[in-house]
Structures are given as structure tokens and as C-alpha cells.
Design an enzyme around this catalytic site. Structure first.
Site, PDB file in Angstrom:
ATOM      1  N   ALA A   4       0.966  -1.078   0.058  1.00 51.56           N
ATOM      2  CA  ALA A   4      -0.088   0.205   0.036  1.00 51.56           C
ATOM      3  C   ALA A   4       0.844   1.118   0.137  1.00 51.56           C
ATOM      4  O   ALA A   4       0.728   2.311   0.572  1.00 51.56           O
ATOM      5  CB  ALA A   4      -0.872  -0.063   1.345  1.00 51.56           C
ATOM      6  N   LYS A  15      12.639   1.710 -21.235  1.00 51.15           N
ATOM      7  CA  LYS A  15      12.518   2.188 -20.071  1.00 51.15           C
ATOM      8  C   LYS A  15      13.840   2.162 -19.318  1.00 51.15           C
ATOM      9  O   LYS A  15      14.309   3.156 -18.691  1.00 51.15           O
ATOM     10  CB  LYS A  15      11.265   2.095 -19.303  1.00 51.15           C
ATOM     11  N   ASN A  30      19.427   8.512 -14.674  1.00 47.65           N
ATOM     12  CA  ASN A  30      19.344   8.604 -13.371  1.00 47.65           C
ATOM     13  C   ASN A  30      20.626   8.451 -12.517  1.00 47.65           C
ATOM     14  O   ASN A  30      20.925   9.161 -11.332  1.00 47.65           O
ATOM     15  CB  ASN A  30      18.339   7.493 -12.778  1.00 47.65           C
TER      16      ASN A  30
HETATM   17  P1  NAP Z   1       6.530   2.230  -2.445  1.00 47.93           P
HETATM   18  O1  NAP Z   1       5.776   3.749  -2.201  1.00 47.93           O
HETATM   19  O2  NAP Z   1       7.864   2.384  -1.422  1.00 47.93           O
HETATM   20  O3  NAP Z   1       5.631   1.165  -1.645  1.00 47.93           O
HETATM   21  C1  NAP Z   1       5.930  -0.008  -1.792  1.00 47.93           C
HETATM   22  C2  NAP Z   1       5.026  -0.584  -0.717  1.00 47.93           C
HETATM   23  O4  NAP Z   1       5.269  -2.177  -0.798  1.00 47.93           O
HETATM   24  C3  NAP Z   1       5.316  -0.188   0.771  1.00 47.93           C
HETATM   25  O5  NAP Z   1       3.798   0.220   1.059  1.00 47.93           O
HETATM   26  C4  NAP Z   1       5.668  -1.347   1.682  1.00 47.93           C
HETATM   27  O6  NAP Z   1       5.210  -1.436   2.746  1.00 47.93           O
HETATM   28  C5  NAP Z   1       5.012  -2.548   0.519  1.00 47.93           C
HETATM   29  N1  NAP Z   1       5.716  -3.694   0.840  1.00 47.93           N
HETATM   30  C6  NAP Z   1       6.960  -4.271   0.672  1.00 47.93           C
HETATM   31  N2  NAP Z   1       6.996  -5.689   1.278  1.00 47.93           N
HETATM   32  C7  NAP Z   1       5.847  -5.932   1.746  1.00 47.93           C
HETATM   33  C8  NAP Z   1       5.540  -7.187   1.907  1.00 47.93           C
HETATM   34  N3  NAP Z   1       6.325  -8.198   2.247  1.00 47.93           N
HETATM   35  N4  NAP Z   1       3.894  -7.278   2.223  1.00 47.93           N
HETATM   36  C9  NAP Z   1       3.305  -6.169   2.211  1.00 47.93           C
HETATM   37  N5  NAP Z   1       3.637  -5.084   1.591  1.00 47.93           N
HETATM   38  C10 NAP Z   1       5.043  -5.057   1.447  1.00 47.93           C
HETATM   39  O7  NAP Z   1       7.076   2.064  -3.753  1.00 47.93           O
HETATM   40  P2  NAP Z   1       6.449   2.816  -5.363  1.00 47.93           P
HETATM   41  O8  NAP Z   1       6.760   3.990  -5.444  1.00 47.93           O
HETATM   42  O9  NAP Z   1       4.716   2.613  -5.165  1.00 47.93           O
HETATM   43  O10 NAP Z   1       6.970   1.591  -6.184  1.00 47.93           O
HETATM   44  C11 NAP Z   1       6.527   0.375  -6.439  1.00 47.93           C
HETATM   45  C12 NAP Z   1       7.194  -0.076  -7.771  1.00 47.93           C
HETATM   46  O11 NAP Z   1       6.441   0.522  -8.739  1.00 47.93           O
HETATM   47  C13 NAP Z   1       8.531   0.159  -7.881  1.00 47.93           C
HETATM   48  O12 NAP Z   1       9.507  -0.988  -8.578  1.00 47.93           O
HETATM   49  C14 NAP Z   1       8.857   1.624  -8.485  1.00 47.93           C
HETATM   50  O13 NAP Z   1      10.002   1.747  -9.356  1.00 47.93           O
HETATM   51  C15 NAP Z   1       7.490   1.460  -9.744  1.00 47.93           C
HETATM   52  N6  NAP Z   1       6.920   2.758 -10.038  1.00 47.93           N
HETATM   53  C16 NAP Z   1       6.882   3.693  -9.062  1.00 47.93           C
HETATM   54  C17 NAP Z   1       6.322   4.877  -9.437  1.00 47.93           C
HETATM   55  C18 NAP Z   1       5.636   5.867  -8.669  1.00 47.93           C
HETATM   56  O14 NAP Z   1       5.374   6.974  -8.971  1.00 47.93           O
HETATM   57  N7  NAP Z   1       5.931   5.957  -7.499  1.00 47.93           N
HETATM   58  C19 NAP Z   1       6.168   5.071 -11.010  1.00 47.93           C
HETATM   59  C20 NAP Z   1       6.561   3.973 -11.966  1.00 47.93           C
HETATM   60  C21 NAP Z   1       6.893   2.867 -11.359  1.00 47.93           C
HETATM   61  P3  NAP Z   1       5.457  -0.474   3.958  1.00 47.93           P
HETATM   62  O15 NAP Z   1       4.589   0.576   3.950  1.00 47.93           O
HETATM   63  O16 NAP Z   1       5.054  -1.242   5.244  1.00 47.93           O
HETATM   64  O17 NAP Z   1       7.051  -0.277   3.790  1.00 47.93           O
END
Ligand code: NAP
Length: 305
Positions: free
Chosen positions: A10, A184, A192
């Protein structure tokens, strides 16, 4: 009755998807790490999404990995380095023909998950949407974009793309999702790491034109060698366009480092360098970039992978 969307993680993207699916009246359940995180989530009363300055809370049901309900469709929204372990915890709950949608950036984690679950259908996603966490359970929808979905093994789109349409999630089915992910990855490798090393916004790389051009030439060679010639096409032109169009932005890797968060280097530059080694390609500037970046991460006390 629609199939439930189980959402693993989440964070930024998990919340962005969960909120929009729930708002369209579709069944959604969030899988959180453990009881402590679930209790914290429940006391917040749901997921809050900030969009166009407007704030709304969605009381999506939360659960822990050890809940009993079978999982038919799983959106994996954790970081690339967490995906395998997070899914392993759910193994007992996945039905034999489960579908997984993998939102991870870069390459490597998708293949690891597919190898872990040979019976599952794994769909890969590549998204230009942008979101960030303002706090626990509160996410800002910062950049509208598009999500491409595809299945490298089966070209037929799933029927549930209708759910995404109903939820207003801009998307398209891609029959060349690997090419998109490679492209990408190459853009990421060219931009980056240098923004971290030079501590600059994307636009700051306009002062390092030659270095960017050399990296693009090596990355193009790598893409050709990895059977991805379409991803290599006019790479340098696109890198320069992105640097110009996003000149005021800080790259995701820059932001991770600035906030002392682990980066996804192993699935980006690390993956590219590993592929070069596998193909016995000598790409000195790319390899040197990895050494410099790892040194920088270690100097800041961050993981090297
Ligand atoms: P994020 O905000 O760090 O969210 C990751 C979530 O995964 C955190 O809430 C974390 O929980 C949860 N998590 C990790 N291990 C877990 C487990 N064992 N059980 C349940 N939950 C777990 O990451 P994000 O930015 O959404 O990115 C996710 C992916 O999408 C990445 O690969 C990123 O590069 C890609 N992406 C992101 C964006 C963007 O704009 N954010 C855009 C394009 C691509 P906790 O809250 O408890 O730590």
C-alpha cells in the site's frame, strides 16, 4: 460478480490503483506486511489520495498475508527488491491459475517471480504515472500518465482490462512489453545514475552531453545484443528529449538517495551491466558508471544493491 483485486503493497502505486478501483465500486483488498501495519492502517480509516489538490479517503479492506481468502488476481505494488519475498508469503493462497500484474520498475524481478510461480500468468506493466507518499496511507497523485500491460508468453489481453477502463486507469495492451521495459531501463540508465553522481536535476545533464551520448551508444549496443533492436532505435534522441522535457524534475533514483532510501539499482543499471557481462560485451563507460554509483551509495551508507 467481479474477481477481487488483491493489492500487495500500500505504497505510492498500490494506493493509486486501489483508490481508483475502489472508487469504481470494484472489490479490492489490500495486503499489508503484518498485524502492526494493519492496525496502523485501520486506525487511519483507509487510504487517502490527493489528486488535483482534492483529498479523499477510501476505506479499502486491509488484511495480512496470512488471511485465508484465496487469491485469483494479485497486483504486485512493492519495490523490485521486495517482490519475490512478498509473493512467497502468499504462496498458499494463490489459486493454480492466479494472475499477477507486476508493476516493478526495471528488469529482473519479473523473471524471478515468474520462475517462482510457473503455474501463474504473470503480466508485466510499465507505467509513466507518478505518485509519492506524503505519509503513511496518504499518497499524492503527482503525474498523470499511462500504463502499458503485456504478457511476454501469451499475446491475448485479459478480460479484466474492462475493470481498468471502469476505474479510469489509462492503459493499453502491449504486445511488445519487453521492448517497452528495456527501453525504459535504458532511459533510466542514461539519466538517473548521473543525476545522483552530479547531484542535479534531470536538466543538469545538459552540461554533460558527451558523457550521456557515450552511455547511449553503449546502451544501444547492449540492447541490440540482447535481441531488443527496437528498444535501441534513436535512444540518444529520446534521452535528450526526456532530459529537456523533465529538466526541472529530480529523478526517482536521486529522490531515493536524497531520502536515504534503498535504490532499485540491481534492477536497472545493475541488470544492464550483468546482461553485458553475460553477452561478453565490453561496455567500459556503463561498467564504470556502476562502480561510481555503488561507491556513492556506500559512501552514503546505503545498500549497494
Ligand atoms: P513504495 O511507495 O515504496 O511502496 C511499496 C510498498 O510495498 C510499501 O507500502 C511497502 O510496505 C510494501 N511492501 C513491501 N514488502 C511488503 C510485504 N512483504 N508485504 C506487504 N507489503 C509490502 O513504492 P512505489 O513508489 O509504489 O513503487 C513500487 C514499484 O513501482 C517500484 O518498482 C517503482 O519503481 C515502480 N514505479 C513507481 C512509480 C511512482 O511514481 N511511485 C512510477 C512508476 C513505477 P511498507 O509501507 O510497510 O513499507
Amino acid at each position: 460478480m467481479s474477481t477481487t483485486w488483491h493489492i500487495l503493497g500500500a505504497g505510492s502505486l498500490g494506493t493509486l490503483w486501489a483508490a481508483r478501483l475502489a472508487r469504481a465500486g470494484l472489490p479490492v483488498r489490500l495486503i499489508l506486511r503484518n498485524q502492526t501495519r494493519l492496525a496502523s492502517y485501520q486506525s487511519a480509516g483507509g487510504l487517502t489520495l490527493v489528486e488535483h489538490g482534492e483529498t479523499r479517503t477510501y476505506p479499502v479492506i486491509g488484511e495480512t498475508p496470512d488471511s485465508q481468502e484465496p487469491i485469483h488476481r494479485l497486483l504486485v505494488a512493492c519495490k523490485a527488491y521486495d517482490a519475490e519475498a512478498a509473493i512467497a508469503q502468499l504462496q498458499q493462497r494463490l489459486v493454480p491459475n492466479v494472475e499477477l500484474i507486476l508493476l516493478q520498475n526495471g528488469l529482473g524481478s519479473q523473471d524471478a517471480v515468474a520462475a517462482q510461480l510457473p503455474q501463474a500468468r504473470c503480466l508485466f506493466a510499465s507505467s509513466t504515472e507518478g505518485a509519492f507518499r506524503e505519509g503513511d496511507w496518504r499518497v499524492v497523485f503527482a503525474g498523470h500518465g499511462y500504463t502499458w500491460l503485456g504478457d511476454a508468453a501469451h499475446p491475448t489481453p485479459p478480460l479484466w482490462l474492462d475493470d481498468l477502463h471502469a476505474a479510469g486507469i489509462p492503459h493499453a495492451w502491449s504486445t511488445d512489453i519487453l521492448t517497452r521495459l528495456w527501453r525504459k531501463l535504458a532511459l533510466n540508465c542514461a539519466i538517473n545514475p548521473l543525476t545522483v553522481l552530479y547531484q542535479c536535476r534531470n536538466g543538469g545533464l545538459q552540461d554533460h552531453h558527451c558523457e550521456v551520448a557515450t552511455l547511449c551508444a553503449e546502451l544501444s549496443e547492449l540492447l541490440e545484443c540482447c535481441g531488443q533492436p527496437a528498444a535501441a532505435l534513436d535512444l540518444q534522441d529520446e534521452v535528450e528529449r526526456v532530459i529537456h522535457a523533465t529538466a526541472a524534475n529530480y529523478s526517482s533514483m536521486y529522490q531515493d538517495v536524497a531520502n536515504a532510501r534503498r535504490t532499485e539499482i540491481s534492477y536497472l543499471l545493475g541488470y544492464a551491466c550483468h546482461a553485458a557481462t553475460r553477452h561478453q560485451l565490453n561496455l567500459p563507460h556503463l561498467q564504470q558508471l556502476q562502480v561510481r554509483l555503488v561507491d556513492e551509495l556506500l559512501a552514503r551508507g546505503l545498500p549497494r544493491d
